[in-house]
Design a protein around this motif. Structure first.
Motif, PDB file in Angstrom:
ATOM      1  N   VAL A  48     -45.832 -13.241 -31.951  1.00  0.00           N
ATOM      2  CA  VAL A  48     -45.571 -13.597 -30.503  1.00  0.00           C
ATOM      3  C   VAL A  48     -44.872 -14.800 -30.066  1.00  0.00           C
ATOM      4  O   VAL A  48     -45.145 -15.902 -30.850  1.00  0.00           O
ATOM      5  N   TYR A  67     -50.675 -12.752 -24.222  1.00  0.00           N
ATOM      6  CA  TYR A  67     -51.454 -12.187 -25.428  1.00  0.00           C
ATOM      7  C   TYR A  67     -52.786 -12.835 -25.689  1.00  0.00           C
ATOM      8  O   TYR A  67     -53.876 -12.317 -26.188  1.00  0.00           O
ATOM      9  N   GLU A  94     -42.859 -19.638 -32.413  1.00  0.00           N
ATOM     10  CA  GLU A  94     -44.056 -18.775 -32.644  1.00  0.00           C
ATOM     11  C   GLU A  94     -45.396 -19.053 -32.300  1.00  0.00           C
ATOM     12  O   GLU A  94     -45.689 -19.975 -32.672  1.00  0.00           O
ATOM     13  N   ARG A 144     -43.778  -9.601 -29.762  1.00  0.00           N
ATOM     14  CA  ARG A 144     -43.876  -9.775 -27.930  1.00  0.00           C
ATOM     15  C   ARG A 144     -43.173 -10.964 -27.824  1.00  0.00           C
ATOM     16  O   ARG A 144     -43.262 -12.243 -28.276  1.00  0.00           O
ATOM     17  N   ARG A 145     -42.185 -10.925 -26.815  1.00  0.00           N
ATOM     18  CA  ARG A 145     -41.585 -12.006 -26.250  1.00  0.00           C
ATOM     19  C   ARG A 145     -40.906 -11.816 -24.749  1.00  0.00           C
ATOM     20  O   ARG A 145     -40.897 -10.727 -24.260  1.00  0.00           O
ATOM     21  N   ALA A 202     -45.224 -14.791 -23.488  1.00  0.00           N
ATOM     22  CA  ALA A 202     -45.775 -13.866 -24.180  1.00  0.00           C
ATOM     23  C   ALA A 202     -47.094 -14.185 -24.883  1.00  0.00           C
ATOM     24  O   ALA A 202     -47.728 -13.656 -25.039  1.00  0.00           O
ATOM     25  N   ALA A 203     -47.093 -15.580 -25.231  1.00  0.00           N
ATOM     26  CA  ALA A 203     -48.355 -16.084 -25.872  1.00  0.00           C
ATOM     27  C   ALA A 203     -49.487 -16.194 -24.569  1.00  0.00           C
ATOM     28  O   ALA A 203     -50.670 -15.979 -25.127  1.00  0.00           O
TER      29      ALA A 203
END
Length: 240
Positions: A170, A179, A165, A63-64, A175-176
């Protein structure tokens, strides 16, 4: 006899010259490539990192979502400064005092610890691979100098917050945030930013969305430190 020795020395000298020229040209080419590579990342998003490639190769989802620094809550940048590198705006890529302290503790038989600045971590994440051997650390130092000189602090922070990361597979703040909290990085509260900053040393085992006792305790401290970073102008190189 003396003439023969002179001829042999002259022959060896002539033989070495092409090799030395080749080595010199190779070093110049490598240096030029590294500078151009670094300059490219000054203007374009980092397309892939080694950890991302490892995740893809292992069949794990990645995920990015790259976003500009303006679309990331300032509290997250302040949070990583507070948690990871309080002297980010003051040093030129290396925190000498922290390095000396880490060396002393390691020599005394204490727990092995590093002293990597955000700049060093960005250089490692953007250009290199995980590891602690001398070759990798030497290259990390080299790229740290390059990004400090060619990028500046604002771009270093922007790249760091987009490729670090922050969960299993992630990468990056956007993205974080989605998420862990179901929102954009721009919408992060100070509490959420502090939680993300708190998991950075170990984003696989620590969870910002459902924090354990350590993350709750540490993020509470980071949240308080964020206010100090803002009040003391420790983020001036980014938001000053």
């Amino acid at each position: 006899m003396a003439l023969a020795r002179k001829k042999r020395r002259g022959f060896r000298k002539k033989k070495r010259q092409p090799l030395l020229r080749f080595i010199f040209r190779a070093l110049v080419a490598v240096f030029a490539f590294s500078v151009l590579w670094t300059l490219a990342y000054r203007f374009v998003p980092v397309p892939l990192t080694v950890p991302m490639i490892q995740d893809y190769a292992g069949g794990r989802p990645v995920r990015r979502d790259w976003v500009s620094l303006e679309r990331i809550s300032p509290d997250l940048a302040r949070g990583v400064i507070a948690a990871e590198d309080a002297k980010f705006c003051a040093h030129d890529g290396f925190d000498v005092a922290a390095i000396e302290k880490a060396l002393e503790e390691n020599e005394e038989g204490g727990r092995l610890r590093g002293a990597s600045t955000i700049s060093q971590q960005t250089a490692k994440n953007a250009f290199l691979w995980p590891g602690r051997n001398f070759v990798r650390k030497g290259l990390e130092a080299y790229f740290t100098v390059l990004i400090e000189f060619l990028w500046g602090k604002e771009r270093i922070m922007e790249v760091y917050l987009n490729i670090a990361e922050m969960g299993p597979g992630v990468y990056g703040a956007e993205a974080a945030a989605e998420y862990h909290f179901g929102k954009s990085a721009a919408q992060l509260t100070r509490t959420e930013a502090a939680r993300l900053a708190s998991i950075l040393p170990n984003p696989i085992e620590r969870n910002a969305g459902t924090p354990g006792p350590f993350v709750r305790r540490h993020s509470s401290n980071v949240q308080r430190w964020i206010g100090i970073v803002e009040a003391d102008g420790q983020d001036d190189c980014i938001y000053g």
